[in-house]
Design a protein around this motif. Structure first.
Motif, PDB file in Angstrom:
ATOM      1  N   UNK A  32       4.970  -8.497  -1.480  1.00 36.43           N
ATOM      2  CA  UNK A  32       3.927  -7.812  -0.722  1.00 36.43           C
ATOM      3  C   UNK A  32       4.248  -7.753   0.763  1.00 36.43           C
ATOM      4  N   UNK A  33       4.820  -8.818   1.301  1.00 36.71           N
ATOM      5  CA  UNK A  33       5.171  -8.831   2.728  1.00 36.71           C
ATOM      6  C   UNK A  33       6.325  -7.884   3.030  1.00 36.71           C
ATOM      7  N   UNK A  40      -3.704   4.903   3.307  1.00 37.09           N
ATOM      8  CA  UNK A  40      -4.265   6.205   3.691  1.00 37.09           C
ATOM      9  C   UNK A  40      -3.177   7.274   3.625  1.00 37.09           C
ATOM     10  N   UNK A  41      -3.444   8.332   2.873  1.00 40.81           N
ATOM     11  CA  UNK A  41      -2.507   9.435   2.738  1.00 40.81           C
ATOM     12  C   UNK A  41      -3.184  10.733   3.156  1.00 40.81           C
ATOM     13  N   UNK A  61       0.021   3.589  -1.700  1.00 42.49           N
ATOM     14  CA  UNK A  61      -0.876   2.437  -1.572  1.00 42.49           C
ATOM     15  C   UNK A  61      -0.507   1.315  -2.532  1.00 42.49           C
ATOM     16  N   UNK A  62       0.505   1.546  -3.378  1.00 42.11           N
ATOM     17  CA  UNK A  62       0.953   0.563  -4.370  1.00 42.11           C
ATOM     18  C   UNK A  62      -0.172   0.195  -5.340  1.00 42.11           C
ATOM     19  N   UNK A 110      -9.509   1.132  -2.604  1.00 40.72           N
ATOM     20  CA  UNK A 110      -8.157   0.610  -2.458  1.00 40.72           C
ATOM     21  C   UNK A 110      -7.252   1.552  -1.681  1.00 40.72           C
ATOM     22  N   UNK A 111      -7.553   2.838  -1.740  1.00 39.41           N
ATOM     23  CA  UNK A 111      -6.801   3.789  -0.930  1.00 39.41           C
ATOM     24  C   UNK A 111      -7.637   5.037  -0.719  1.00 39.41           C
ATOM     25  N   UNK A 112      -7.213   5.867   0.238  1.00 40.52           N
ATOM     26  CA  UNK A 112      -7.977   7.066   0.588  1.00 40.52           C
ATOM     27  C   UNK A 112      -7.045   8.258   0.735  1.00 40.52           C
TER      28      UNK A 112
END
Length: 218
Positions: A32-33, A40-41, A61-62, A110-112
């Protein structure tokens, strides 16, 4: 006393399980690091309403999604295009990125996916963009902004499961993790839930047990 004796008899197995969990969690943290997600896309309205557009945003956003989920989200975006939004947030180019992040966090998504409804074939360009696509101008810092933001929440962060019958009780608590590609089980990778469970047999306590559980949604 019975529980202590059971732990003593299975000490080596429990230690092995604990070490495996520690190694797994350490590997996840390192990954993850090294590969931070992009939640955001920015896409054109036309692209956002297609499975390809949704999949692109989810990959950035994985957040692994099944083909069924991708198609359902794309269809929902298509249906929402001409509807009155649930909320309207006024902002300017300068505060746009901050506003997008705040609205995503507020929604629990979780993502946009962010689009420009006035120019459905164009991808909006943030003021901070280092390079704009051909024939596209970045949003002016002081300009009022009207964009569509689709916040997507695919999976909850935690799962709590409980069940049982007149003679037994089962409970589990799991955390959301990324499952790598596994032939047959998860050929494209997936979101899973890794946690611990306890099973108590009320009639025969010696058959009670604890362990690790991995849940992979389909």
């Amino acid at each position: 006393m019975y529980i202590l004796a059971w732990i003593d008899n299975h000490a080596r197995a429990l230690l092995g399980i604990a070490l495996a969990v520690i190694i797994l969690l350490t590997g996840i943290l390192i990954w993850d690091r090294a590969h931070p997600p992009v939640p955001i896309t920015l896409e054109s309205q036309e692209q956002a309403a297609t499975p390809t557009g949704v999949e692109r945003a989810a990959n950035a956003a994985q957040v692994p999604l099944s083909p069924t989920q991708v198609a359902a989200i794309a269809q929902k975006i298509k249906e929402e295009k001409d509807k009155v939004p649930d909320a309207v947030v006024q902002t300017t180019g300068t505060k746009l990125e901050e506003t997008i992040q705040a609205e995503l966090k507020k929604s629990g998504g979780q993502f946009a996916v962010v689009t420009d409804p006035k120019h459905p074939a164009s991808v909006p360009v943030l003021p901070s963009a280092s390079a704009a696509p051909a024939k596209a101008e970045p949003i002016a810092p002081a300009a009022p902004v009207i964009l569509n933001q689709y916040n997507i929440k695919a999976y909850p962060e935690r799962l709590f499961q409980i069940g049982g019958s007149y003679q037994e009780v089962f409970a589990a608590y799991s955390w959301k993790v990324s499952v790598p590609k596994v032939p047959i089980i998860a050929p494209h990778g997936n979101i899973g839930y890794l946690g611990v469970y306890g099973h108590a047999n009320l009639d025969r306590p010696e058959h009670s047990r604890i362990g690790i559980i991995l849940t992979i949604p389909h």
